[in-house]
Design a protein around this motif. Structure first.
Motif, short mmCIF file in Angstrom:
data_model
loop_
_atom_site.label_atom_id
_atom_site.label_comp_id
_atom_site.label_asym_id
_atom_site.label_seq_id
_atom_site.Cartn_x
_atom_site.Cartn_y
_atom_site.Cartn_z
N TYR A 1 6.10 4.61 1.39
CA TYR A 1 5.99 5.96 0.84
C TYR A 1 7.01 6.13 -0.28
CZ TYR A 1 3.34 6.61 5.11
OH TYR A 1 2.43 6.46 6.12
N PRO A 2 6.56 6.13 -1.53
CA PRO A 2 7.51 6.16 -2.65
C PRO A 2 8.28 7.46 -2.80
CG PRO A 2 5.24 6.26 -3.45
CD PRO A 2 5.17 5.96 -1.99
N GLU A 3 7.83 8.54 -2.15
CA GLU A 3 8.60 9.79 -2.20
C GLU A 3 9.87 9.70 -1.36
OE1 GLU A 3 5.47 13.34 -2.18
OE2 GLU A 3 4.81 11.60 -1.01
N GLY A 4 9.91 8.76 -0.42
CA GLY A 4 11.10 8.55 0.39
C GLY A 4 11.17 9.39 1.65
N THR A 5 10.41 10.47 1.71
CA THR A 5 10.40 11.35 2.88
C THR A 5 9.14 12.19 2.84
OG1 THR A 5 11.68 13.00 4.12
CG2 THR A 5 11.62 13.25 1.73
N ARG A 6 8.87 12.90 3.94
CA ARG A 6 7.71 13.78 3.94
C ARG A 6 7.99 14.99 3.06
NH1 ARG A 6 7.12 15.79 9.36
NH2 ARG A 6 9.23 15.03 9.66
N GLY A 7 7.00 15.34 2.24
CA GLY A 7 7.14 16.48 1.37
C GLY A 7 6.50 17.73 1.95
N GLU A 8 6.43 18.76 1.13
CA GLU A 8 5.77 19.99 1.54
C GLU A 8 4.26 19.77 1.56
OE1 GLU A 8 7.37 22.59 2.66
OE2 GLU A 8 9.21 21.44 2.32
N PRO A 9 3.51 20.53 2.40
CA PRO A 9 2.07 20.30 2.54
C PRO A 9 1.34 20.25 1.20
CG PRO A 9 2.81 21.84 4.20
CD PRO A 9 3.99 21.59 3.29
N GLU A 10 0.66 19.11 1.00
CA GLU A 10 -0.23 18.89 -0.15
C GLU A 10 0.48 19.02 -1.50
OE1 GLU A 10 -2.86 17.54 0.92
OE2 GLU A 10 -2.32 18.15 2.93
N MET B 1 6.36 2.66 -13.20
CA MET B 1 6.36 3.99 -12.58
C MET B 1 5.38 4.91 -13.29
SD MET B 1 8.38 3.63 -10.03
CE MET B 1 8.76 5.28 -9.43
N ALA B 2 5.26 4.77 -14.60
CA ALA B 2 4.28 5.57 -15.35
C ALA B 2 2.87 5.22 -14.90
CB ALA B 2 4.45 5.34 -16.85
N ASP B 3 2.61 3.93 -14.68
CA ASP B 3 1.30 3.51 -14.19
C ASP B 3 1.00 4.12 -12.83
OD1 ASP B 3 0.88 1.97 -16.43
OD2 ASP B 3 1.40 0.07 -15.48
N LEU B 4 2.01 4.12 -11.94
CA LEU B 4 1.82 4.71 -10.60
C LEU B 4 1.51 6.20 -10.69
CD1 LEU B 4 4.50 3.20 -8.19
CD2 LEU B 4 2.09 2.61 -8.43
N GLY C 1 5.55 14.81 -4.30
CA GLY C 1 6.91 14.83 -4.81
C GLY C 1 7.18 13.71 -5.79
N ASP C 2 8.36 13.74 -6.39
CA ASP C 2 8.75 12.69 -7.33
C ASP C 2 8.97 11.38 -6.58
OD1 ASP C 2 8.73 14.52 -9.41
OD2 ASP C 2 10.86 15.01 -9.18
N PHE C 3 8.58 10.29 -7.20
CA PHE C 3 8.78 8.98 -6.61
C PHE C 3 10.22 8.53 -6.80
CE2 PHE C 3 4.06 7.76 -7.42
CZ PHE C 3 3.68 8.62 -6.42
N LYS C 4 10.80 7.96 -5.74
CA LYS C 4 12.15 7.40 -5.81
C LYS C 4 12.10 6.02 -6.46
CE LYS C 4 13.46 10.97 -3.38
NZ LYS C 4 14.08 12.14 -4.03
N GLY C 5 13.28 5.49 -6.75
CA GLY C 5 13.34 4.21 -7.45
C GLY C 5 13.05 3.00 -6.59
N GLY C 6 12.96 3.18 -5.26
CA GLY C 6 12.77 2.04 -4.37
C GLY C 6 11.52 1.25 -4.65
N VAL D 1 0.87 -1.17 0.00
CA VAL D 1 0.00 0.00 0.00
C VAL D 1 0.91 1.22 0.00
CG1 VAL D 1 -1.72 1.31 1.30
CG2 VAL D 1 -1.87 -1.19 1.20
N ILE D 2 0.83 2.02 -1.04
CA ILE D 2 1.73 3.17 -1.15
C ILE D 2 0.93 4.46 -1.14
CG2 ILE D 2 3.40 1.78 -2.43
CD1 ILE D 2 2.60 3.33 -4.94
N ALA D 3 1.51 5.50 -0.54
CA ALA D 3 0.78 6.76 -0.38
C ALA D 3 1.74 7.94 -0.43
CB ALA D 3 0.01 6.78 0.94
N ASN D 4 1.18 9.11 -0.75
CA ASN D 4 1.95 10.35 -0.61
C ASN D 4 2.15 10.63 0.88
OD1 ASN D 4 -0.98 10.71 -0.85
ND2 ASN D 4 -0.58 12.89 -0.52
#
Length: 211
Positions: free
Chosen positions: A119-128, A191-194, A131-136, A39-42
């Motif tokens: 979390y595919p962004e790898g870290t918390r981003g700016e509110p709302e 990644m394009a599908d995601l 961010g770009d998804f990392k390769g993990g 289960v992946i989320a922003n």
């Protein structure tokens, strides 16, 4: 499973999330009923993980394994114990300095039938802001092509609490659950599908710009 874990979620987490935040969940029925699954989320808030775990029935708690950053949640013994034992998290090294595979424990959990929150962004981003998804996430999906990946778009948690702040602000939170995806021919295609899936989920809300 430590007996304190279900008590913590039943008596503290669920009242906090369901009453204090006021969730509005769309397409909850798309969530996996059992693992293995990703289960992946922003990611905008410390509360993201608790919100996502609350979406599942309490009986599935033993199978829920959120991924957390070892440099933050493993910085002292007490926090590391709580994160691993009570939250049930998998701590990963984001530094890139270790020679070990940082996703080895995640792979082991999936092979054991877990529902892993990632979390595919790898870290918390700016509110709302997504961010770009990392390769993990691409590497994990490639290694486990039989495991479905469920995208979840969260809106509203950027202020409950925002990055670099521990003070929660009561706020209505919208949750959009996407259809399960599977790895296809290449990482680029997956990644394009995601990205397409998250864009579609975000557009369902028709939210105004964050202010």
């Amino acid at each position: 499973m430590n007996p304190l874990r279900p008590l913590f979620f039943l008596l503290i987490v669920r009242p906090l999330v369901l009453v204090f935040l006021g969730l509005k969940v769309r397409h909850r029925e798309r969530l996996p009923a059992a693992g293995p699954a990703l289960v992946i989320a922003n990611h905008n808030s410390h509360l993201d993980t608790l919100v996502l775990m609350t979406l599942f029935p309490l009986r599935t708690l033993r199978w829920l394994r959120p991924v957390a950053a070892a440099d933050f949640f493993g910085r002292n013994r007490v926090l590391a114990w709580f994160t691993r034992t009570i939250i049930g998290a998998i701590l990963i090294d984001r530094s890139g300095h270790s020679r070990d595979n940082p996703f080895a424990e995640v792979s082991g959990a999936l092979e054991g039938g877990a529902i892993v929150i990632f979390y595919p962004e790898g870290t918390r981003g700016e509110p709302e802001q997504l961010g770009d998804f990392k390769g993990g996430i691409g590497r994990l999906a490639q290694r486990h092509p039989q495991v479905p990946v469920f995208p979840v778009f969260l809106h509203g948690l950027g202020k409950a609490p925002p990055k670099n702040d521990w003070l929660p602000v009561p706020f209505f939170v919208d949750v959009f659950v996407g259809q399960g995806l599977r790895y296809r021919d290449s990482r680029r295609g997956f990644m394009a599908d995601l990205n397409d899936s998250f864009a579609a989920l975000a557009s369902e809300g028709q939210f105004p710009p964050w202010t």
